[in-house]
Design an enzyme around this catalytic site. Sequence first.
Site, PDB file in Angstrom:
ATOM      1  CG  ASN A  10      -2.065  -1.019   0.999  1.00 55.88           C
ATOM      2  OD1 ASN A  10      -2.271  -1.489  -0.121  1.00 55.88           O
ATOM      3  ND2 ASN A  10      -2.763  -1.373   2.062  1.00 55.88           N
ATOM      4  CE  LYS A  12       6.488   7.970  -1.001  1.00 53.02           C
ATOM      5  NZ  LYS A  12       6.122   7.745   0.404  1.00 53.02           N
ATOM      6  CG  ASP A  34       1.303  -1.793   3.733  1.00 55.70           C
ATOM      7  OD1 ASP A  34       1.482  -1.206   4.823  1.00 55.70           O
ATOM      8  OD2 ASP A  34       1.759  -1.370   2.660  1.00 55.70           O
ATOM      9  CB  THR A  87      17.201   2.399   0.858  1.00 54.69           C
ATOM     10  OG1 THR A  87      16.120   3.318   1.051  1.00 54.69           O
ATOM     11  CG2 THR A  87      17.322   2.050  -0.616  1.00 54.69           C
ATOM     12  CG  ASN A 111      18.284   3.552  -8.375  1.00 55.95           C
ATOM     13  OD1 ASN A 111      17.736   3.195  -9.417  1.00 55.95           O
ATOM     14  ND2 ASN A 111      18.232   4.794  -7.938  1.00 55.95           N
ATOM     15  CG  HIS A 143      15.492  10.891  -2.754  1.00 55.70           C
ATOM     16  ND1 HIS A 143      16.864  10.849  -2.743  1.00 55.70           N
ATOM     17  CD2 HIS A 143      15.095   9.841  -3.532  1.00 55.70           C
ATOM     18  CE1 HIS A 143      17.282   9.831  -3.485  1.00 55.70           C
ATOM     19  NE2 HIS A 143      16.224   9.206  -3.982  1.00 55.70           N
ATOM     20  CE  LYS A 147      15.847   7.994   0.193  1.00 52.87           C
ATOM     21  NZ  LYS A 147      15.310   6.630   0.246  1.00 52.87           N
ATOM     22  CB  THR A 154      20.844   5.633  -5.130  1.00 51.38           C
ATOM     23  OG1 THR A 154      19.604   4.930  -5.162  1.00 51.38           O
ATOM     24  CG2 THR A 154      21.469   5.637  -6.504  1.00 51.38           C
TER      25      THR A 154
END
Length: 253
Positions: A10, A12, A34, A87, A111, A143, A147, A154
């Site tokens: 659920n 992004k 989720d 990440t 990434n 970003h 985030k 990355t």
Amino acid sequence: MTRIIMHGCNGKMGQVISRIVEDDKDAVIVAGIDVNDNIANPYPVFTDMNSIDVEGDVIIDFSTAKAVPSLIDYAKSKKLPVVLCTTGLNDEQLNIVNEASKEIAILLSANMSLGVNLLLNLVKKAAKTLTAANFDIEIIEKHHNQKIDAPSGTALAFADSINESLNNEYSYTYDRTIVKAKRDSKEIGIHSVRGGTIVGEHSIIFAGKDEVVELNHNALSKDIFGVGAVNAAKFLSQKSKGMYDMQNVIEGN
Ligand SMILES: NC(=O)C1=CN([C@@H]2O[C@H](COP(=O)(O)OP(=O)(O)OC[C@H]3O[C@@H](n4cnc5c(N)ncnc54)[C@H](OP(=O)(O)O)[C@@H]3O)[C@@H](O)[C@H]2O)C=CC1
Ligand SMILES: O=C(O)C1=N[C@H](C(=O)O)C[C@H](O)C1
């Protein structure tokens, strides 16, 4: 047909993957996981992964670092490969992932885009040539304001790739306000910007005497990560154990 279990369905990226898979005749999401079942999805969503009652071939994970250890436990118990895209994992979490790869197949990549994975190779050549001429290395990542982790996975992958090509002699500096000294020649500065809806931008800056070389990657849509993750899932569903990255997917080995 690759049967995907979507962890973080659920969020992004989970929703990007859902849309991409709907148009893919060779893949289907058979279950989502989720913390809340608060979005209408064309597949069943489980808030407790141990309740999943359908068969899958592979898990795609875009969730949060602290959710990774229990996901890995589940994957080991079901012998399911995991495309691990989350990440911000700490050393303990990374260790759990590395140990698990002795039993199941795991593809770990900060990434999933083609462009970044090409650039991860190109920066090695640039670093070798330019540091021999005393160029300094700085990385800037930008970003969106949602985030959680910083610096981006990355940016760290770029730093690690560069450092590997330089015999791992470089250290990383994240915050110059605490350094109170001139820049060390053997450091990589890594800096984070957060704002608005920026999808993901990375600049690797090589700054020398009277010239600057900059390598950039700009993500214009989250779809580039989604397409990469679905391709990785198809690739990994054929593997039984081991640690993989996007280079394996791109080269098909
Ligand atoms: N490798 C790559 O190419 C990319 C990696 N990422 C990484 O993927 C991760 C997710 O990104 P994004 O989709 O933007 O983030 P979101 O926060 O939008 O989505 C994460 C989802 O995971 C859910 N979640 C939180 N805890 C758990 C749990 N214990 N079990 C299951 N689900 C959980 C969240 O729920 P809730 O919102 O209620 O907390 C949310 O729905 C981040 O680490 C990001 O850096 C992102 C893009 C590309
Ligand atoms: O959180 C994101 O959005 C992204 N995270 C990844 C990262 O931390 O590097 C990849 C991408 O840049 C988008």
